[in-house]
Design a protein around this motif. Structure first.
Motif, PDB file in Angstrom:
ATOM      1  N   VAL A 220     -57.281  34.671  79.816  1.00  0.00           N
ATOM      2  CA  VAL A 220     -57.884  34.301  78.523  1.00  0.00           C
ATOM      3  C   VAL A 220     -58.115  35.544  77.678  1.00  0.00           C
ATOM      4  O   VAL A 220     -58.939  35.537  76.770  1.00  0.00           O
ATOM      5  N   SER A 221     -57.367  36.612  77.973  1.00  0.00           N
ATOM      6  CA  SER A 221     -57.566  37.879  77.269  1.00  0.00           C
ATOM      7  C   SER A 221     -57.175  37.798  75.802  1.00  0.00           C
ATOM      8  O   SER A 221     -57.647  38.603  74.994  1.00  0.00           O
ATOM      9  N   ALA A 222     -56.304  36.862  75.447  1.00  0.00           N
ATOM     10  CA  ALA A 222     -55.873  36.742  74.048  1.00  0.00           C
ATOM     11  C   ALA A 222     -56.680  35.701  73.282  1.00  0.00           C
ATOM     12  O   ALA A 222     -56.236  35.205  72.242  1.00  0.00           O
ATOM     13  N   ALA A 223     -57.857  35.383  73.771  1.00  0.00           N
ATOM     14  CA  ALA A 223     -58.674  34.334  73.149  1.00  0.00           C
ATOM     15  C   ALA A 223     -59.098  34.727  71.736  1.00  0.00           C
ATOM     16  O   ALA A 223     -59.367  35.895  71.446  1.00  0.00           O
ATOM     17  N   SER A 224     -59.141  33.725  70.880  1.00  0.00           N
ATOM     18  CA  SER A 224     -59.651  33.884  69.520  1.00  0.00           C
ATOM     19  C   SER A 224     -60.374  32.590  69.153  1.00  0.00           C
ATOM     20  O   SER A 224     -60.279  31.591  69.876  1.00  0.00           O
ATOM     21  N   TRP A 225     -61.063  32.601  68.046  1.00  0.00           N
ATOM     22  CA  TRP A 225     -61.784  31.395  67.651  1.00  0.00           C
ATOM     23  C   TRP A 225     -60.824  30.226  67.413  1.00  0.00           C
ATOM     24  O   TRP A 225     -61.132  29.084  67.718  1.00  0.00           O
ATOM     25  N   SER A 226     -59.641  30.521  66.885  1.00  0.00           N
ATOM     26  CA  SER A 226     -58.684  29.440  66.627  1.00  0.00           C
ATOM     27  C   SER A 226     -58.139  28.830  67.914  1.00  0.00           C
ATOM     28  O   SER A 226     -57.769  27.656  67.940  1.00  0.00           O
ATOM     29  N   SER A 227     -58.079  29.612  68.992  1.00  0.00           N
ATOM     30  CA  SER A 227     -57.533  29.095  70.249  1.00  0.00           C
ATOM     31  C   SER A 227     -58.493  28.161  70.972  1.00  0.00           C
ATOM     32  O   SER A 227     -58.119  27.506  71.942  1.00  0.00           O
ATOM     33  N   LEU A 228     -59.744  28.086  70.504  1.00  0.00           N
ATOM     34  CA  LEU A 228     -60.722  27.212  71.152  1.00  0.00           C
ATOM     35  C   LEU A 228     -60.578  25.753  70.727  1.00  0.00           C
ATOM     36  O   LEU A 228     -61.039  24.850  71.439  1.00  0.00           O
ATOM     37  N   ALA A 229     -59.937  25.515  69.602  1.00  0.00           N
ATOM     38  CA  ALA A 229     -59.924  24.168  69.034  1.00  0.00           C
ATOM     39  C   ALA A 229     -59.223  23.164  69.942  1.00  0.00           C
ATOM     40  O   ALA A 229     -59.754  22.079  70.216  1.00  0.00           O
ATOM     41  N   GLY A 230     -58.015  23.513  70.425  1.00  0.00           N
ATOM     42  CA  GLY A 230     -57.253  22.573  71.258  1.00  0.00           C
ATOM     43  C   GLY A 230     -57.988  22.148  72.518  1.00  0.00           C
ATOM     44  O   GLY A 230     -58.190  20.942  72.747  1.00  0.00           O
ATOM     45  N   PRO A 231     -58.410  23.096  73.373  1.00  0.00           N
ATOM     46  CA  PRO A 231     -59.151  22.704  74.580  1.00  0.00           C
ATOM     47  C   PRO A 231     -60.459  21.979  74.283  1.00  0.00           C
ATOM     48  O   PRO A 231     -60.839  21.069  75.012  1.00  0.00           O
TER      49      PRO A 231
END
Length: 371
Positions: A220-231
């Protein structure tokens, strides 16, 4: 007919008879509250750990300062812009993504174990994770144009759903889904899809191999706020659906005959559960890669602690899965610093021995899958 009536009215599956129902409810509430508090603590600790020095108090101030406008410490110079960026833009999204991924995988594993009535079922065993990986790796290796221009998230979900449909088609016998055939079909299909992923990996350019391997091992090292939406959306939909279906899940655990006698279409319910699990798995794999053992171990722990009634077990499973993967990610960042350990490796090191220990416990037979 009369003799079968008490069996249908009994809780399905039954809690351990040595624990009163009231104590089980109290234990569930305590477990949920304790795990939620642990998640909040892990968020703060994760915000304080990293190359940029930040104390626990400062991490807490930064998080609260962004959630509650007008906090004085956000403008009095006590916090630097670098500290604010490190915590809010990088560390907090990473911790939250780890929590969402752990919760999603744990819930998907619990649903699959009910679907096939087998304690070994999880997204990897039934080939759903392998299908999601094929979709995501296709985008990494060949680009989004190779899959119709869709994003990696959508490709991962499409791969998971395709694997789900494949298992569903292969496991149908005379219009009904056979749990045993679902496991056999899932293992075979998962092996085939893993071979496809391996071929894509060795046939791509060398510069893509590291990206693919790191993705398949989970991170999850490339996590960003936008990547939280799908999960987050997938977990919300799955949580609402399974909460509504919790009584039906209890009935399905007792067998198809009992479920049908209660007016439940077992085949349709299994198909719905497979779709929900595919949604969760695809959403998680697309942003966190391949992370194993979460969906296998966490549901067992929840059943042993609070019983097999899904009205109690599922909330504990979701929270425990989030706390487990957040802890694993924190260890992945710090154990071999400055090198980062892929999450899939760490969860396997922790999950496999713990699962074997669980199997040796006498109390493991009470987890809802006794003999």
């Amino acid at each position: 007919m009369t003799s079968a009536t008490p069996q249908l009215r009994a809780p399905a599956p039954a809690d351990p008879p040595s624990l009163p129902q009231r104590n089980m409810h109290r234990r569930t509430l305590l477990m949920c509250a304790g795990t939620a508090a642990l998640i909040a603590l892990l968020v703060v600790i994760s915000g304080a750990v990293g190359a940029v020095p930040v104390t626990l108090g400062q991490a807490t101030q930064i998080v609260l300062g962004h959630l509650i406008p007008g906090m004085p410490w956000m403008s009095d110079g006590s916090l630097t812009a670098l500290q604010d960026q490190a915590v809010w833009q990088f560390r907090l999204p990473r911790a939250l993504l780890a929590g969402l991924a752990g919760a999603g995988l744990a819930l998907a594993g619990a649903l699959m174990q009910v679907t096939v009535r087998n304690p070994l079922a999880e997204p990897y065993i039934l080939g759903v994770s392998s299908g999601a990986s094929v979709g995501a790796v296709l985008v990494i290796v060949l680009g989004s144009a190779a899959v119709g221009g869709i994003s990696m998230n959508a490709a991962a979900f499409a791969g998971a759903l395709s694997a789900c449909l494949g298992v569903w088609a292969l496991a149908r016998i005379n219009g009904t889904l056979s749990p045993t055939r679902m496991i056999l079909a899932g293992v075979a299909l998962g092996t085939l899809l893993s071979a496809v992923t391996s071929y894509l990996t060795i046939s791509t350019d060398a510069q893509n191999v590291i990206s693919v391997l790191f993705f398949l091992l989970g991170s999850v090292s490339a996590a960003s706020w936008s990547s939280l939406a799908g999960p987050a959306i997938a977990l919300l939909i799955a949580g609402l659906a399974t909460g509504y279906l919790s009584r039906s899940l209890n009935a399905l655990m007792t067998g198809d005959e009992s479920a049908i006698s209660l007016g439940i279409n077992a085949t349709r319910l299994r198909a719905l559960l497979l779709v929900i699990a595919s949604l969760l798995t695809g959403a998680v794999v697309s942003v966190a890669g391949g992370i194993g053992f979460v969906g296998l171990v966490i549901p067992h722990i929840a059943r042993i602690i609070v019983g097999a009634d899904h009205r109690r077990m599922l909330p504990v499973t979701v929270l425990a899965g989030a706390a487990f993967l957040m802890t694993a990610d924190l260890l992945a960042r710090t154990v071999a610093e400055p090198t980062e350990i892929p999450l899939g490796i760490l969860t396997a090191f922790v999950g496999a021995p713990f699962f074997l220990w669980l199997m040796r416990r006498n109390g493991a037979d009470r987890a809802g899958f006794s003999r």
